[in-house]
Design an enzyme around this catalytic site. Sequence first.
Site, short mmCIF file in Angstrom:
data_model
loop_
_atom_site.label_atom_id
_atom_site.label_comp_id
_atom_site.label_asym_id
_atom_site.label_seq_id
_atom_site.Cartn_x
_atom_site.Cartn_y
_atom_site.Cartn_z
N ASP A 140 -14.76 -5.88 -91.68
CA ASP A 140 -15.97 -5.65 -91.53
C ASP A 140 -16.65 -6.48 -92.49
O ASP A 140 -16.19 -6.40 -94.02
CB ASP A 140 -16.44 -3.99 -91.72
CG ASP A 140 -18.07 -4.40 -91.78
OD1 ASP A 140 -18.82 -5.29 -91.88
OD2 ASP A 140 -18.73 -2.96 -91.35
N ARG A 189 -27.67 -6.92 -69.41
CA ARG A 189 -26.84 -6.30 -70.19
C ARG A 189 -25.16 -6.98 -70.01
O ARG A 189 -24.27 -6.99 -71.22
CB ARG A 189 -26.02 -5.11 -69.78
CG ARG A 189 -25.39 -3.91 -70.34
CD ARG A 189 -25.52 -2.23 -69.68
NE ARG A 189 -25.89 -2.11 -68.84
CZ ARG A 189 -24.69 -2.00 -67.92
NH1 ARG A 189 -23.33 -2.55 -67.90
NH2 ARG A 189 -24.79 -2.07 -66.36
N LYS A 238 -28.23 -7.55 -90.84
CA LYS A 238 -28.39 -8.44 -92.62
C LYS A 238 -28.08 -9.64 -92.57
O LYS A 238 -29.86 -9.98 -92.41
CB LYS A 238 -27.26 -7.45 -93.47
CG LYS A 238 -26.88 -5.77 -92.82
CD LYS A 238 -27.81 -5.21 -93.51
CE LYS A 238 -27.42 -3.72 -92.79
NZ LYS A 238 -26.09 -3.26 -93.17
N TYR A 253 -18.77 1.87 -94.47
CA TYR A 253 -19.69 1.63 -94.21
C TYR A 253 -20.16 2.84 -93.25
O TYR A 253 -19.01 3.61 -93.18
CB TYR A 253 -20.72 1.34 -92.64
CG TYR A 253 -22.08 1.05 -92.29
CD1 TYR A 253 -22.86 0.84 -93.54
CD2 TYR A 253 -21.97 1.39 -91.18
CE1 TYR A 253 -24.00 0.72 -92.96
CE2 TYR A 253 -23.71 1.65 -91.40
CZ TYR A 253 -24.53 1.94 -91.71
OH TYR A 253 -25.39 2.06 -91.41
C1 LIG Z 1 -25.43 -2.15 -91.89
C2 LIG Z 1 -24.15 -2.17 -91.35
C3 LIG Z 1 -23.41 -1.74 -90.60
C4 LIG Z 1 -24.61 -1.23 -89.49
O1 LIG Z 1 -25.27 -2.32 -89.31
P1 LIG Z 1 -26.41 -1.69 -88.14
O2 LIG Z 1 -26.20 -3.07 -88.04
O3 LIG Z 1 -26.93 -0.91 -89.10
O4 LIG Z 1 -25.96 -1.05 -87.39
C5 LIG Z 1 -21.99 -1.28 -90.25
N1 LIG Z 1 -21.16 -2.29 -91.46
C6 LIG Z 1 -21.83 -2.66 -92.95
C7 LIG Z 1 -20.57 -2.78 -93.89
C8 LIG Z 1 -23.07 -2.59 -92.86
O5 LIG Z 1 -23.49 -2.82 -93.90
#
Ligand SMILES: *Cc1c(COP(=O)(O)O)cnc(C)c1O
Length: 387
Positions: free
Chosen positions: A178, A53, A203, A106
């Site tokens: 983000d 962790r 992603k 998001y």
């Molecule tokens: C998918 C996504 C998230 C969240 O990510 P996870 O890996 O699903 O927790 C946050 N911001 C954006 C822009 C995303 O596309």
Amino acid sequence: MHTDTLVIHADGHLAEDSSLSPPIYYSATFSAQNAEEFAEIAGTEQPARYYTRYGNPLHKRAAEIIAALEGTEVAFVTGSGMGAISTAIFSLIQAGDHIVAQTQHYMGTSKLFSDMLPRFGVDVTLVDQTDTSAFEAAIQPNTKLIMVETPVNPTLQLTDLEAVSKLAKSRNILTMADNTFASPINQRPHDLGIDMVVHSATKYMGGHHDITAGVICTSSELMKAIWETHITLGSVLSPMDTWLLLRGLRTLTLRMERINHNAMALAEFLEQQPQIESVYYPGLPSHPQHALAQKQMTGYGAVIAFLTKGDYQATERFVAALKLPINAVSLGGLDTLVVHTAAMWAGTLNEAQMKVANIQPNMVRCSVGVEHIEDLKADILTALKVL
Ligand SMILES: *Cc1c(COP(=O)(O)O)cnc(C)c1O
């Protein structure tokens, strides 16, 4: 060095056993020589070998590559993108603070701002991200953080990163971006003055639709608080998924090159089709913020949204008629994915909420993958006949 080299070499060289592919350290705990060594490791930030962790040897390697790509001092990997976002936010704010964020984020991030943070006595003001003066107007004496996300789902609106970071710096306010939809290959918010950059590494970075992962990129100073919060919240990336993330990162620049090229070509192609009403893609001259896209991005990413000239049902038929693009959420991987946006949110949002989120009944969102562009075009052309 160039990003193409960094993804291969930024995590140092061979593992101590000389293997080119690192071993997976499937261990929750690591031994120490004696009590003094234990005490020292336990007090270290992100120790590679103490307790998973707190850290795992491969966490550091993945983080070093991502920090090099984003141009930040340090980075830190988490178990998901939401794990990165919530950990970063909870490390910075306390009751009585105020956050300025965007009306479009998001979905998970929006929920954090609208449902969760208010329960902890944190005020959030949401503004139109395309209007820099709206960020300025929303600032209060207790504003601690400005959160941005660019491009944003589903209509690919942009935030002027340099303008917002200048504004925040002049008022001593922290900024977080983000950067998931752009990837560090297409956009580097820290170069434009943003303090913290977060990603869903699920992603583009993972890139194969197989893991969930997240990352926070920032200065060593801010990382201290993030680290303390992380070991309490516990959004840990498993050793196996860290290995898969590392594997994904090695081909990130190659994949982004193909994805940027495919998506641009597909956006231009869609814009020419008589059954399509409009296409949203920052790389198109028709995008209302195309000039800003050219200024702060070097490529425009996988995601295209478009409106068909059909109604909800016709759009549903079109999506069902596609053979190559897979009907699935997420983005940035090898496979082209497609969703009928309104159908996807029908269970979660009512009509009024969809309007606020810019979701129209005839909207389709597509994450373009690495297939051959002519095969994608041919498949779409056939499916468009149902409209
Ligand atoms: C998918 C996504 C998230 C969240 O990510 P996870 O890996 O699903 O927790 C946050 N911001 C954006 C822009 C995303 O596309």
